[in-house]
Design a protein around this motif. Structure first.
Motif, PDB file in Angstrom:
ATOM      1  N   PHE A   1       0.822  -1.207   0.000  1.00 39.94           N
ATOM      2  CA  PHE A   1       0.000   0.000   0.000  1.00 39.94           C
ATOM      3  C   PHE A   1       0.857   1.258   0.000  1.00 39.94           C
ATOM      4  O   PHE A   1       0.427   2.300  -0.507  1.00 39.94           O
ATOM      5  N   SER A   2       2.046   1.177   0.557  1.00 41.64           N
ATOM      6  CA  SER A   2       2.933   2.343   0.564  1.00 41.64           C
ATOM      7  C   SER A   2       3.250   2.810  -0.853  1.00 41.64           C
ATOM      8  O   SER A   2       3.484   4.003  -1.093  1.00 41.64           O
ATOM      9  N   TYR A   3       3.259   1.886  -1.799  1.00 41.78           N
ATOM     10  CA  TYR A   3       3.484   2.251  -3.191  1.00 41.78           C
ATOM     11  C   TYR A   3       2.328   3.099  -3.707  1.00 41.78           C
ATOM     12  O   TYR A   3       2.533   4.063  -4.453  1.00 41.78           O
ATOM     13  N   ALA A   4       1.103   2.745  -3.286  1.00 44.90           N
ATOM     14  CA  ALA A   4      -0.065   3.522  -3.680  1.00 44.90           C
ATOM     15  C   ALA A   4      -0.017   4.927  -3.083  1.00 44.90           C
ATOM     16  O   ALA A   4      -0.442   5.897  -3.715  1.00 44.90           O
ATOM     17  N   VAL A   5       0.509   5.032  -1.861  1.00 43.90           N
ATOM     18  CA  VAL A   5       0.595   6.342  -1.202  1.00 43.90           C
ATOM     19  C   VAL A   5       1.437   7.307  -2.030  1.00 43.90           C
ATOM     20  O   VAL A   5       1.057   8.456  -2.263  1.00 43.90           O
ATOM     21  N   THR A   6       2.582   6.825  -2.509  1.00 40.61           N
ATOM     22  CA  THR A   6       3.481   7.704  -3.265  1.00 40.61           C
ATOM     23  C   THR A   6       3.077   7.832  -4.734  1.00 40.61           C
ATOM     24  O   THR A   6       3.118   8.920  -5.302  1.00 40.61           O
ATOM     25  N   ARG A   7       2.661   6.718  -5.336  1.00 38.98           N
ATOM     26  CA  ARG A   7       2.388   6.718  -6.774  1.00 38.98           C
ATOM     27  C   ARG A   7       1.011   7.287  -7.107  1.00 38.98           C
ATOM     28  O   ARG A   7       0.832   7.885  -8.177  1.00 38.98           O
ATOM     29  N   VAL A   8       0.057   7.123  -6.204  1.00 35.52           N
ATOM     30  CA  VAL A   8      -1.309   7.556  -6.491  1.00 35.52           C
ATOM     31  C   VAL A   8      -1.704   8.784  -5.678  1.00 35.52           C
ATOM     32  O   VAL A   8      -1.971   9.856  -6.221  1.00 35.52           O
ATOM     33  N   PHE A   9      -1.736   8.643  -4.349  1.00 29.46           N
ATOM     34  CA  PHE A   9      -2.266   9.716  -3.501  1.00 29.46           C
ATOM     35  C   PHE A   9      -1.368  10.960  -3.498  1.00 29.46           C
ATOM     36  O   PHE A   9      -1.855  12.084  -3.659  1.00 29.46           O
ATOM     37  N   LEU A  10      -0.066  10.761  -3.329  1.00 31.17           N
ATOM     38  CA  LEU A  10       0.844  11.905  -3.344  1.00 31.17           C
ATOM     39  C   LEU A  10       0.884  12.550  -4.723  1.00 31.17           C
ATOM     40  O   LEU A  10       0.810  13.782  -4.857  1.00 31.17           O
ATOM     41  N   THR A  11       0.966  11.713  -5.758  1.00 26.12           N
ATOM     42  CA  THR A  11       1.035  12.229  -7.121  1.00 26.12           C
ATOM     43  C   THR A  11      -0.218  13.020  -7.481  1.00 26.12           C
ATOM     44  O   THR A  11      -0.141  14.134  -8.010  1.00 26.12           O
ATOM     45  N   GLN A  12      -1.380  12.459  -7.171  1.00 24.79           N
ATOM     46  CA  GLN A  12      -2.617  13.155  -7.519  1.00 24.79           C
ATOM     47  C   GLN A  12      -2.838  14.389  -6.644  1.00 24.79           C
ATOM     48  O   GLN A  12      -3.423  15.383  -7.098  1.00 24.79           O
ATOM     49  N   GLY A  13      -2.356  14.355  -5.405  1.00 25.23           N
ATOM     50  CA  GLY A  13      -2.466  15.521  -4.541  1.00 25.23           C
ATOM     51  C   GLY A  13      -1.658  16.689  -5.073  1.00 25.23           C
ATOM     52  O   GLY A  13      -2.141  17.829  -5.145  1.00 25.23           O
ATOM     53  N   VAL A  14      -0.419  16.413  -5.458  1.00 28.94           N
ATOM     54  CA  VAL A  14       0.436  17.462  -6.028  1.00 28.94           C
ATOM     55  C   VAL A  14      -0.158  17.966  -7.336  1.00 28.94           C
ATOM     56  O   VAL A  14      -0.177  19.176  -7.611  1.00 28.94           O
ATOM     57  N   ALA A  15      -0.657  17.030  -8.162  1.00 24.43           N
ATOM     58  CA  ALA A  15      -1.267  17.419  -9.433  1.00 24.43           C
ATOM     59  C   ALA A  15      -2.498  18.292  -9.200  1.00 24.43           C
ATOM     60  O   ALA A  15      -2.719  19.286  -9.906  1.00 24.43           O
ATOM     61  N   MET A  16      -3.305  17.947  -8.210  1.00 19.21           N
ATOM     62  CA  MET A  16      -4.500  18.720  -7.893  1.00 19.21           C
ATOM     63  C   MET A  16      -4.140  20.150  -7.507  1.00 19.21           C
ATOM     64  O   MET A  16      -4.760  21.118  -7.988  1.00 19.21           O
ATOM     65  N   TRP A  17      -3.139  20.292  -6.648  1.00 17.27           N
ATOM     66  CA  TRP A  17      -2.712  21.629  -6.231  1.00 17.27           C
ATOM     67  C   TRP A  17      -2.152  22.413  -7.415  1.00 17.27           C
ATOM     68  O   TRP A  17      -2.467  23.589  -7.590  1.00 17.27           O
ATOM     69  N   PHE A  18      -1.357  21.743  -8.257  1.00 23.74           N
ATOM     70  CA  PHE A  18      -0.731  22.431  -9.379  1.00 23.74           C
ATOM     71  C   PHE A  18      -1.760  22.837 -10.432  1.00 23.74           C
ATOM     72  O   PHE A  18      -1.722  23.956 -10.956  1.00 23.74           O
ATOM     73  N   VAL A  19      -2.684  21.937 -10.731  1.00 26.79           N
ATOM     74  CA  VAL A  19      -3.701  22.222 -11.746  1.00 26.79           C
ATOM     75  C   VAL A  19      -4.599  23.379 -11.296  1.00 26.79           C
ATOM     76  O   VAL A  19      -5.067  24.166 -12.121  1.00 26.79           O
ATOM     77  N   SER A  20      -4.822  23.489  -9.999  1.00 32.19           N
ATOM     78  CA  SER A  20      -5.706  24.536  -9.482  1.00 32.19           C
ATOM     79  C   SER A  20      -5.003  25.883  -9.299  1.00 32.19           C
ATOM     80  O   SER A  20      -5.630  26.841  -8.830  1.00 32.19           O
ATOM     81  N   LEU A  21      -3.739  26.001  -9.700  1.00 29.29           N
ATOM     82  CA  LEU A  21      -3.016  27.267  -9.571  1.00 29.29           C
ATOM     83  C   LEU A  21      -3.724  28.440 -10.265  1.00 29.29           C
ATOM     84  O   LEU A  21      -3.714  29.558  -9.730  1.00 29.29           O
ATOM     85  N   PRO A  22      -4.333  28.254 -11.456  1.00 24.57           N
ATOM     86  CA  PRO A  22      -5.050  29.381 -12.050  1.00 24.57           C
ATOM     87  C   PRO A  22      -6.143  29.938 -11.145  1.00 24.57           C
ATOM     88  O   PRO A  22      -6.377  31.151 -11.115  1.00 24.57           O
TER      89      PRO A  22
END
Length: 257
Positions: A97-118
């Motif tokens: 599950f730790s792989y999911a934390v970094t590959r899915v949850f962390l990745t999508q969290g950073v992407a969510m913050w970055f995409v919402s920058l506008p």
């Protein structure tokens, strides 16, 4: 602006951490899909409360309508399925599950913050070019229609008896693109970016945000990943040969055998 950006990042971090806990509890990483739409709404709300530009309320409505619809649609699908999404099952096959934390949850969290920058930048930037705001709303509306109608058409197709329905969904918007919902998502965020760009050149600096969203929708967790599974279904390779993968286009004519 720094306060809005940091508060948005903190909100995303808390939300994704909570999502990881829920996913671990139910052993279904796919719950992150529901958080995807909801997370943007949370960010837009933070920006509306902490920002000072009037356009922030328009963006809250735009993101809210899109995000809450997506959250409701995804949550309904997850509750009805009860199984892990094949995309995540293949990605995480045999991994902890730790792989999911970094590959899915962390990745999508950073992407969510970055995409919402506008949204974050626009919340503290006065509008200078109103015409761009209007164009942005139109592009957003086109995207919302594609996503909403595409999802409704697919849901109607799935309700048909398997023995009598076509092998693949190739009617309505699906006749012109294999992923009208993903195309709609991309248009929504390019529209939101254009609304933010109405504040001047500072908005131009966030152009990578909708570009990253489009990349995810086409190449990362969206169309390309789903295609790997769909290509194994009867009739889908033939459908793919005549239908555009992403941008809606007239169906390609098939050679007469």
């Amino acid at each position: 602006m720094l306060t809005v950006i940091l508060a948005s990042f903190a909100a995303v971090a808390v939300l994704m951490a909570a999502t990881a806990v829920v996913a671990r509890r139910f052993d279904r990483v796919v719950v992150v899909d529901a958080t995807w739409g909801l997370g943007f709404v949370v960010v837009a709300l933070v920006c509306a409360l902490l920002g000072d530009a009037p356009v922030r309320w328009l963006l809250l409505v735009m993101v809210g309508v899109w995000g809450l619809r997506l959250f409701r649609h995804t949550l309904t699908r997850l509750l009805a399925s009860g199984e892990e999404d094949p995309r995540y099952a293949e990605l995480l096959d045999g991994k902890p599950f730790s792989y999911a934390v970094t590959r899915v949850f962390l990745t999508q969290g950073v992407a969510m913050w970055f995409v919402s920058l506008p949204v974050q930048v626009a919340a503290v930037t006065e509008t200078r070019w109103t015409w761009l705001v209007v164009v942005g709303v139109v592009v957003w509306l086109v995207g919302l229609v594609f996503e909403t109608v595409g999802d409704a058409q697919l849901a109607a197709y799935r309700k048909q008896p398997k023995e009598s329905r076509p092998k693949v969904m190739d009617q309505g918007l699906w006749r012109y693109t294999r992923h009208p919902n993903y195309f709609g998502d991309a248009c929504v965020w390019w529209g939101i970016w254009l609304v933010g760009l109405g504040g001047g050149l500072v908005g131009l600096a966030t152009v990578l945000s909708p570009a990253v969203m489009t990349y995810f929708l086409v190449f990362a967790t969206g169309a390309k990943l789903l295609e790997k599974t769909m290509m194994q279904r009867e009739g889908y390779p033939e459908y793919a040969e005549r239908t555009s993968m992403f941008v809606p286009l007239p169906p390609r004519k098939q050679p007469v055998s």
